[in-house]
Scaffold this motif. Structure first.
Motif, PDB file in Angstrom:
ATOM      1  N   ALA A  79      60.696  67.107  -5.129  1.00 42.08           N
ATOM      2  CA  ALA A  79      60.157  67.537  -6.640  1.00 42.08           C
ATOM      3  C   ALA A  79      60.066  68.964  -6.767  1.00 42.08           C
ATOM      4  CB  ALA A  79      58.979  66.832  -6.930  1.00 42.08           C
ATOM      5  N   LEU A  80      59.460  69.698  -5.911  1.00 46.73           N
ATOM      6  CA  LEU A  80      58.922  71.177  -6.098  1.00 46.73           C
ATOM      7  C   LEU A  80      60.039  72.015  -6.184  1.00 46.73           C
ATOM      8  CD1 LEU A  80      56.832  73.160  -6.577  1.00 46.73           C
ATOM      9  CD2 LEU A  80      56.512  73.360  -3.995  1.00 46.73           C
ATOM     10  N   GLN A  81      61.178  71.699  -5.344  1.00 50.15           N
ATOM     11  CA  GLN A  81      62.296  72.592  -5.254  1.00 50.15           C
ATOM     12  C   GLN A  81      63.164  72.475  -6.733  1.00 50.15           C
ATOM     13  OE1 GLN A  81      65.827  71.615  -5.213  1.00 50.15           O
ATOM     14  NE2 GLN A  81      65.593  69.461  -5.457  1.00 50.15           N
ATOM     15  N   LEU A  82      63.153  71.456  -7.435  1.00 51.63           N
ATOM     16  CA  LEU A  82      63.894  71.203  -8.482  1.00 51.63           C
ATOM     17  C   LEU A  82      62.980  72.286  -9.674  1.00 51.63           C
ATOM     18  CD1 LEU A  82      64.177  67.481  -9.044  1.00 51.63           C
ATOM     19  CD2 LEU A  82      66.135  69.109  -8.539  1.00 51.63           C
ATOM     20  N   ASP A  83      61.434  72.287  -9.595  1.00 47.90           N
ATOM     21  CA  ASP A  83      60.992  73.395 -10.661  1.00 47.90           C
ATOM     22  C   ASP A  83      61.343  74.849 -10.251  1.00 47.90           C
ATOM     23  OD1 ASP A  83      58.473  73.942 -12.102  1.00 47.90           O
ATOM     24  OD2 ASP A  83      57.758  74.723 -10.362  1.00 47.90           O
ATOM     25  N   VAL A  84      61.024  75.126  -8.764  1.00 41.32           N
ATOM     26  CA  VAL A  84      61.713  76.451  -8.210  1.00 41.32           C
ATOM     27  C   VAL A  84      62.963  76.801  -8.823  1.00 41.32           C
ATOM     28  CG1 VAL A  84      61.792  77.881  -6.165  1.00 41.32           C
ATOM     29  CG2 VAL A  84      59.787  76.193  -6.449  1.00 41.32           C
ATOM     30  N   ALA A  85      63.789  75.872  -8.778  1.00 44.44           N
ATOM     31  CA  ALA A  85      65.444  76.298  -8.936  1.00 44.44           C
ATOM     32  C   ALA A  85      65.221  76.546 -10.484  1.00 44.44           C
ATOM     33  CB  ALA A  85      66.044  75.117  -8.622  1.00 44.44           C
ATOM     34  N   ASP A  86      64.629  75.876 -11.172  1.00 45.97           N
ATOM     35  CA  ASP A  86      64.642  76.257 -12.676  1.00 45.97           C
ATOM     36  C   ASP A  86      64.058  77.558 -12.940  1.00 45.97           C
ATOM     37  OD1 ASP A  86      66.108  73.779 -13.227  1.00 45.97           O
ATOM     38  OD2 ASP A  86      64.007  72.960 -14.052  1.00 45.97           O
ATOM     39  N   ARG A  87      63.370  78.056 -12.111  1.00 42.09           N
ATOM     40  CA  ARG A  87      62.533  79.407 -12.374  1.00 42.09           C
ATOM     41  C   ARG A  87      63.172  80.685 -11.749  1.00 42.09           C
ATOM     42  NH1 ARG A  87      57.378  77.976  -9.508  1.00 42.09           N
ATOM     43  NH2 ARG A  87      56.975  80.201  -9.744  1.00 42.09           N
ATOM     44  N   ILE A  88      64.229  80.460 -11.006  1.00 39.42           N
ATOM     45  CA  ILE A  88      64.982  81.459 -10.286  1.00 39.42           C
ATOM     46  C   ILE A  88      66.060  82.215 -11.420  1.00 39.42           C
ATOM     47  CG2 ILE A  88      66.691  82.023  -8.475  1.00 39.42           C
ATOM     48  CD1 ILE A  88      65.928  79.723  -6.904  1.00 39.42           C
ATOM     49  N   PRO A  89      65.659  83.488 -11.483  1.00 42.07           N
ATOM     50  CA  PRO A  89      66.527  84.245 -12.426  1.00 42.07           C
ATOM     51  C   PRO A  89      67.861  84.584 -11.893  1.00 42.07           C
ATOM     52  CG  PRO A  89      65.021  85.829 -11.465  1.00 42.07           C
ATOM     53  CD  PRO A  89      64.508  84.323 -10.919  1.00 42.07           C
ATOM     54  N   GLU A  90      68.705  85.247 -12.812  1.00 39.66           N
ATOM     55  CA  GLU A  90      70.307  85.548 -12.209  1.00 39.66           C
ATOM     56  C   GLU A  90      70.600  86.823 -12.982  1.00 39.66           C
ATOM     57  OE1 GLU A  90      71.771  81.969 -12.906  1.00 39.66           O
ATOM     58  OE2 GLU A  90      72.814  82.556 -14.832  1.00 39.66           O
ATOM     59  N   LEU A  91      71.497  87.590 -12.303  1.00 43.32           N
ATOM     60  CA  LEU A  91      72.092  88.751 -12.886  1.00 43.32           C
ATOM     61  C   LEU A  91      73.825  88.711 -13.077  1.00 43.32           C
ATOM     62  CD1 LEU A  91      70.397  91.409 -10.398  1.00 43.32           C
ATOM     63  CD2 LEU A  91      69.787  90.530 -12.674  1.00 43.32           C
ATOM     64  N   ASP A  92      74.079  89.148 -14.102  1.00 50.42           N
ATOM     65  CA  ASP A  92      75.572  89.048 -14.524  1.00 50.42           C
ATOM     66  C   ASP A  92      76.053  90.560 -14.415  1.00 50.42           C
ATOM     67  OD1 ASP A  92      76.099  86.575 -14.851  1.00 50.42           O
ATOM     68  OD2 ASP A  92      75.294  86.439 -16.804  1.00 50.42           O
ATOM     69  N   PHE A  93      76.961  90.809 -13.528  1.00 57.77           N
ATOM     70  CA  PHE A  93      77.675  92.204 -13.405  1.00 57.77           C
ATOM     71  C   PHE A  93      78.708  92.472 -14.567  1.00 57.77           C
ATOM     72  CE2 PHE A  93      75.224  91.666  -9.465  1.00 57.77           C
ATOM     73  CZ  PHE A  93      74.530  92.853  -9.514  1.00 57.77           C
ATOM     74  N   VAL A  94      78.730  93.553 -15.237  1.00 58.32           N
ATOM     75  CA  VAL A  94      79.861  93.827 -15.709  1.00 58.32           C
ATOM     76  C   VAL A  94      80.306  95.088 -15.323  1.00 58.32           C
ATOM     77  CG1 VAL A  94      80.787  94.515 -18.160  1.00 58.32           C
ATOM     78  CG2 VAL A  94      79.077  92.669 -17.777  1.00 58.32           C
ATOM     79  N   ILE A  95      81.400  95.597 -14.715  1.00 55.96           N
ATOM     80  CA  ILE A  95      82.063  96.492 -14.342  1.00 55.96           C
ATOM     81  C   ILE A  95      82.966  97.193 -15.004  1.00 55.96           C
ATOM     82  CG2 ILE A  95      83.475  97.468 -12.318  1.00 55.96           C
ATOM     83  CD1 ILE A  95      82.217  95.163 -10.551  1.00 55.96           C
ATOM     84  N   GLU A  96      82.653  98.649 -15.548  1.00 55.09           N
ATOM     85  CA  GLU A  96      83.572  99.246 -16.430  1.00 55.09           C
ATOM     86  C   GLU A  96      83.912 100.759 -15.598  1.00 55.09           C
ATOM     87  OE1 GLU A  96      81.549  99.408 -19.900  1.00 55.09           O
ATOM     88  OE2 GLU A  96      81.650  97.595 -20.661  1.00 55.09           O
ATOM     89  N   GLY A  97      85.197 101.240 -16.066  1.00 56.63           N
ATOM     90  CA  GLY A  97      85.352 102.670 -15.850  1.00 56.63           C
ATOM     91  C   GLY A  97      86.153 102.504 -14.159  1.00 56.63           C
ATOM     92  N   LEU A  98      86.362 101.582 -13.693  1.00 58.96           N
ATOM     93  CA  LEU A  98      86.784 101.656 -12.283  1.00 58.96           C
ATOM     94  C   LEU A  98      88.277 101.612 -12.360  1.00 58.96           C
ATOM     95  CD1 LEU A  98      85.537 101.287  -9.620  1.00 58.96           C
ATOM     96  CD2 LEU A  98      86.231  98.887  -9.540  1.00 58.96           C
ATOM     97  N   LEU A  99      88.859 102.863 -11.594  1.00 57.88           N
ATOM     98  CA  LEU A  99      90.198 102.885 -11.466  1.00 57.88           C
ATOM     99  C   LEU A  99      90.776 102.365 -10.364  1.00 57.88           C
ATOM    100  CD1 LEU A  99      89.970 107.069 -12.175  1.00 57.88           C
ATOM    101  CD2 LEU A  99      90.263 105.212 -13.846  1.00 57.88           C
ATOM    102  N   GLU A 100      91.921 101.778 -10.739  1.00 60.75           N
ATOM    103  CA  GLU A 100      92.871 101.087  -9.505  1.00 60.75           C
ATOM    104  C   GLU A 100      93.245 101.911  -8.550  1.00 60.75           C
ATOM    105  OE1 GLU A 100      93.141  98.116  -9.008  1.00 60.75           O
ATOM    106  OE2 GLU A 100      92.215  97.085 -10.822  1.00 60.75           O
ATOM    107  N   PRO A 101      93.472 101.795  -7.420  1.00 62.22           N
ATOM    108  CA  PRO A 101      92.947 100.441  -6.916  1.00 62.22           C
ATOM    109  C   PRO A 101      91.550 100.373  -6.215  1.00 62.22           C
ATOM    110  CG  PRO A 101      94.458 101.895  -5.172  1.00 62.22           C
ATOM    111  CD  PRO A 101      94.066 102.583  -6.358  1.00 62.22           C
ATOM    112  N   ALA A 102      90.782 101.091  -6.693  1.00 63.71           N
ATOM    113  CA  ALA A 102      89.560 100.998  -5.855  1.00 63.71           C
ATOM    114  C   ALA A 102      88.930  99.750  -6.076  1.00 63.71           C
ATOM    115  CB  ALA A 102      88.596 102.192  -6.747  1.00 63.71           C
ATOM    116  N   ARG A 103      88.030  99.460  -5.176  1.00 66.49           N
ATOM    117  CA  ARG A 103      87.339  98.149  -5.096  1.00 66.49           C
ATOM    118  C   ARG A 103      85.673  98.610  -4.818  1.00 66.49           C
ATOM    119  NH1 ARG A 103      91.254  97.020  -6.886  1.00 66.49           N
ATOM    120  NH2 ARG A 103      92.685  95.490  -6.298  1.00 66.49           N
ATOM    121  N   PRO A 104      84.938  97.943  -5.527  1.00 67.85           N
ATOM    122  CA  PRO A 104      83.524  98.533  -5.510  1.00 67.85           C
ATOM    123  C   PRO A 104      82.585  97.721  -4.271  1.00 67.85           C
ATOM    124  CG  PRO A 104      83.883  96.891  -7.242  1.00 67.85           C
ATOM    125  CD  PRO A 104      85.045  97.030  -6.455  1.00 67.85           C
ATOM    126  N   THR A 105      81.795  98.349  -3.850  1.00 69.41           N
ATOM    127  CA  THR A 105      81.039  97.670  -3.161  1.00 69.41           C
ATOM    128  C   THR A 105      79.403  97.679  -3.746  1.00 69.41           C
ATOM    129  OG1 THR A 105      81.917  98.383  -1.162  1.00 69.41           O
ATOM    130  CG2 THR A 105      79.555  97.851  -0.835  1.00 69.41           C
TER     131      THR A 105
END
Length: 348
Positions: free
Chosen positions: A125-151
């Motif tokens: 039961a507790l893991q369901l409550d904890v799961a709802d509270r975990i935040p998240e990040l969405d990455f948006v990558i801009e200005g990257l020239l090909e064929p570079a790959r980010p780390t």
């Protein structure tokens, strides 16, 4: 067909043909692990009492240390539950949910106490409550020239390249993000995220004038190439086993024929298998029995040799070179002789 199935087939053939070889696994079977001793259990009880006292005082770091010590000893639902609770209080929600899920998935035993069963239910039961509270990040990558790959690193963790377009779960709090890419300036920023928050993080890369080296292309897998290596170990094993098998079959056929001839000679002058005393006929009977044993041995060796050769050739044709890359697991066959039996034992 993979090598594990072929090894099982080979072992079955050897057992069926001989029935006398004892598997190496039976000789070296591991003893079952012993459970915690009385001293271990008493230590775990003391650690749990200490952990709950620290937990009630709000000293969650000390509580976590005590609970983890008890959980390492016992590894049961009640100890794991309190590890998850302490991690949750410390804001380490990702680790907390992982531990609580682990506890909830511990199989129930018929003899477990109500305390252990209730701990499993509480963790689920507790893991369901904890799961709802975990935040998240969405990455948006801009200005990257090909064929570079980010780390991209969040703290000490590297975000897999193929998941950069997916939400990334993190603990609440402030995170140092470092983003690098060939031919671009490094990016460093601190991002603070609250529980249940989904935050967009824009990474704007700027070229630094350095050349961008394209990532190496993966080499195509053309399969094993043995054109310049001569015969493989499997091929040699197959040829040797086949030769031994053929020799065994020839030996069995020849001695079998001779045994029948001697048996026929020994029966001359006999009436309804009742033979008068005759030293020559007795010698023929003894020789016939001896040749019959040799014939049986020859056929057994011939059958085993043919089976081993067949398995080796099939493994060679399917490109399984594990026996070559792991010499300790190569095919080996050893004949066994003893009073009243003949057989082989092998490693596949």
């Amino acid at each position: 067909m993979d090598s594990s199935k072929l090894r099982l087939i080979a072992s079955a053939l050897l057992i069926g043909l001989c029935g006398h070889a004892q598997p190496a696994s039976a000789q070296f079977a591991e003893k079952p692990a012993e459970g915690p001793t009385a001293a271990d259990k008493e230590t775990a009880r003391n650690l749990m009492d200490l952990g709950r006292a620290k937990f009630d005082e709000g000293d969650y770091e000390a509580a976590l240390d005590a609970f983890q010590g008890a959980d390492k000893i016992m590894g049961v639902t009640s100890t794991g539950l309190w590890v998850g609770k302490a991690l949750e209080k410390l804001g380490r929600l990702v680790e907390s949910r992982d531990k609580l899920l682990e506890v909830a998935r511990i199989p129930q035993s018929a003899s477990e106490s109500a305390i252990l069963r209730e701990a499993r239910e509480e963790a689920a039961a507790l893991q369901l409550d904890v799961a709802d509270r975990i935040p998240e990040l969405d990455f948006v990558i801009e200005g990257l020239l090909e064929p570079a790959r980010p780390t991209i690193r969040i703290g000490e963790s590297v975000v897999p390249l193929n998941t950069l377009h997916l939400p990334r779960k993190v603990d609440p709090g402030t995170h140092r993000i470092v983003a690098t890419a060939p031919g671009h300036f490094d990016l460093k920023l601190d991002v603070t995220v609250a529980e249940r928050e989904r935050q967009k993080v824009t990474l704007l890369f700027r070229p630094n004038g350095e050349p961008i080296t394209p990532p190496p292309e993966p080499e195509p897998d053309t399969g094993p190439n043995r054109g310049d290596e001569g015969m493989s170990g499997l091929m040699i094993t197959g040829i040797v086993a086949g030769s031994v098998g053929a020799a065994g079959l020839i030996l069995g056929a020849v001695t079998g024929g001779l045994s029948l001839a001697k048996a026929s000679s020994a029966k001359e002058g006999c009436n309804d298998n009742i033979c008068p005393p005759n030293p020559d006929q007795e010698s023929d009977r003894d020789t016939s029995v001896t040749l019959a044993h040799v014939s049986t041995t020859g056929f057994v060796i011939g059958g085993v040799g043919a089976a081993v050769a067949t398995v080796a050739f099939v493994m060679e044709l399917t490109g399984d070179d594990s026996a070559e890359t792991r010499p300790d697991e190569a095919i080996r066959v050893t004949p066994l002789f003893g009073p009243g039996f003949v057989g082989v034992q092998g490693v596949f």
